[in-house]
Design an enzyme around this catalytic site. Structure first.
Site, mmCIF file in Angstrom:
data_model
loop_
_atom_site.group_PDB
_atom_site.id
_atom_site.type_symbol
_atom_site.label_atom_id
_atom_site.label_comp_id
_atom_site.label_asym_id
_atom_site.label_seq_id
_atom_site.Cartn_x
_atom_site.Cartn_y
_atom_site.Cartn_z
ATOM 1 N N GLN A 189 0.820 -1.213 0.000
ATOM 2 C CA GLN A 189 0.000 0.000 0.000
ATOM 3 C C GLN A 189 0.852 1.261 0.000
ATOM 4 O OE1 GLN A 189 -3.455 -0.311 2.380
ATOM 5 N NE2 GLN A 189 -4.162 1.748 1.964
ATOM 6 N N ASP A 190 1.548 1.550 1.110
ATOM 7 C CA ASP A 190 2.454 2.705 1.100
ATOM 8 C C ASP A 190 3.695 2.380 1.930
ATOM 9 O OD1 ASP A 190 1.172 2.939 3.591
ATOM 10 O OD2 ASP A 190 1.295 5.123 3.584
ATOM 11 N N PRO A 191 4.747 3.196 1.815
ATOM 12 C CA PRO A 191 6.014 2.858 2.474
ATOM 13 C C PRO A 191 5.904 2.883 4.002
ATOM 14 C CG PRO A 191 6.331 4.537 0.764
ATOM 15 C CD PRO A 191 4.855 4.407 0.979
ATOM 16 N N ILE B 290 1.358 3.562 -3.284
ATOM 17 C CA ILE B 290 1.747 4.945 -2.986
ATOM 18 C C ILE B 290 3.256 4.915 -2.750
ATOM 19 C CG2 ILE B 290 1.422 6.882 -1.386
ATOM 20 C CD1 ILE B 290 -1.346 5.393 -0.711
ATOM 21 N N ALA C 287 0.096 6.657 5.436
ATOM 22 C CA ALA C 287 -0.845 7.012 4.353
ATOM 23 C C ALA C 287 -0.976 8.520 4.136
ATOM 24 C CB ALA C 287 -2.222 6.394 4.611
#
Length: 231
Positions: A73-75, A134, A143
């Site tokens: 999803q995101d880092p 993302i 997020a």
């Protein structure tokens, strides 16, 4: 104020991927991402991963060799964790809970002893694209860049890979990743779905056997399977 533009030649991504994604780099949404990024940097906001690692997933995974996409999803948003590869952390960094569960599943599935390092670079170099939807995050704020437009970029990558390649494996873990299934042609590719490996997710990841299923599929389509042992 100087107008912000995109100089594709200066994007820190290898040449094959640069050509593959050239149209995306020239779209309005990508310019908006750059504006938001520069605005944050000008405010001395700390962003992960470091600028030279934002496109690390592409720079380590040769486009011609791509076999598998594992979508995150995101880092990670804590210091020294994010390295531009979904689920991966640099050597000598504590292994996060989700990655611990990935290693547990590797042991269940392929009898691979859990690695002491969470650096998944060896997977990437064999053709596993460890893609976050993302590609950046503000320090300590999960997020926080979800409204920047990165999803449009990563969705375009998934869709373009689906259209232009054949015999790929897409691993979609958790509801967010599963929502990207609509971008993939399941007549040409293998889609493997499971719960997210996070310990917070309800049961469904452990026992999915995605790693052996992926390798069986790769053999079937005449590709060399992945050595999942962490090097």
């Amino acid at each position: 104020m100087e107008e912000i533009t995109i100089n594709i030649d200066k994007i820190k991504i290898n040449d094959d991927w640069k050509e593959f994604l050239r149209d995306e780099f020239q779209k309005k949404y990508f310019l908006e991402i750059k504006k938001q990024y520069l605005n944050a940097i000008n405010q001395n906001i700390i962003i992960y991963p470091p600028a030279n690692l934002i496109f690390n997933a592409f720079n380590l995974c040769p486009l011609k060799e791509i076999k598998i996409i594992i979508l995150g999803q995101d880092p990670y948003h804590q210091p020294n964790q994010a390295m531009g590869l979904s689920f991966s952390v640099p050597k000598n960094v504590k292994i996060p809970p989700s990655l611990n569960n990935i290693f547990k599943e590797l042991q269940n599935d392929l009898n691979i002893t859990p690695a002491k390092s969470g650096d998944l670079s060896s997977w990437a170099k064999q053709g596993v694209l460890l893609l976050n939807s993302i590609l950046s995050v503000e320090a300590n704020k999960a997020a926080s860049h979800s409204s920047w437009g990165w999803q449009e970029f990563s969705d375009a990558i998934i869709h373009k890979l689906s259209n232009e390649k054949s015999g790929l494996v897409f691993m979609l873990w958790g509801n967010y990743a599963k929502s990207k299934e609509i971008l993939i042609d399941n007549t040409k590719h293998l889609i493997l779905k499971a719960a997210h490996p996070s310990p917070l997710a309800r049961t469904g990841f452990l026992g999915c056997k995605h790693f052996s299923k992926a390798n069986e599929f790769l053999k079937k389509v005449g590709k060399i399977p992945i050595d999942w042992k962490i090097v």
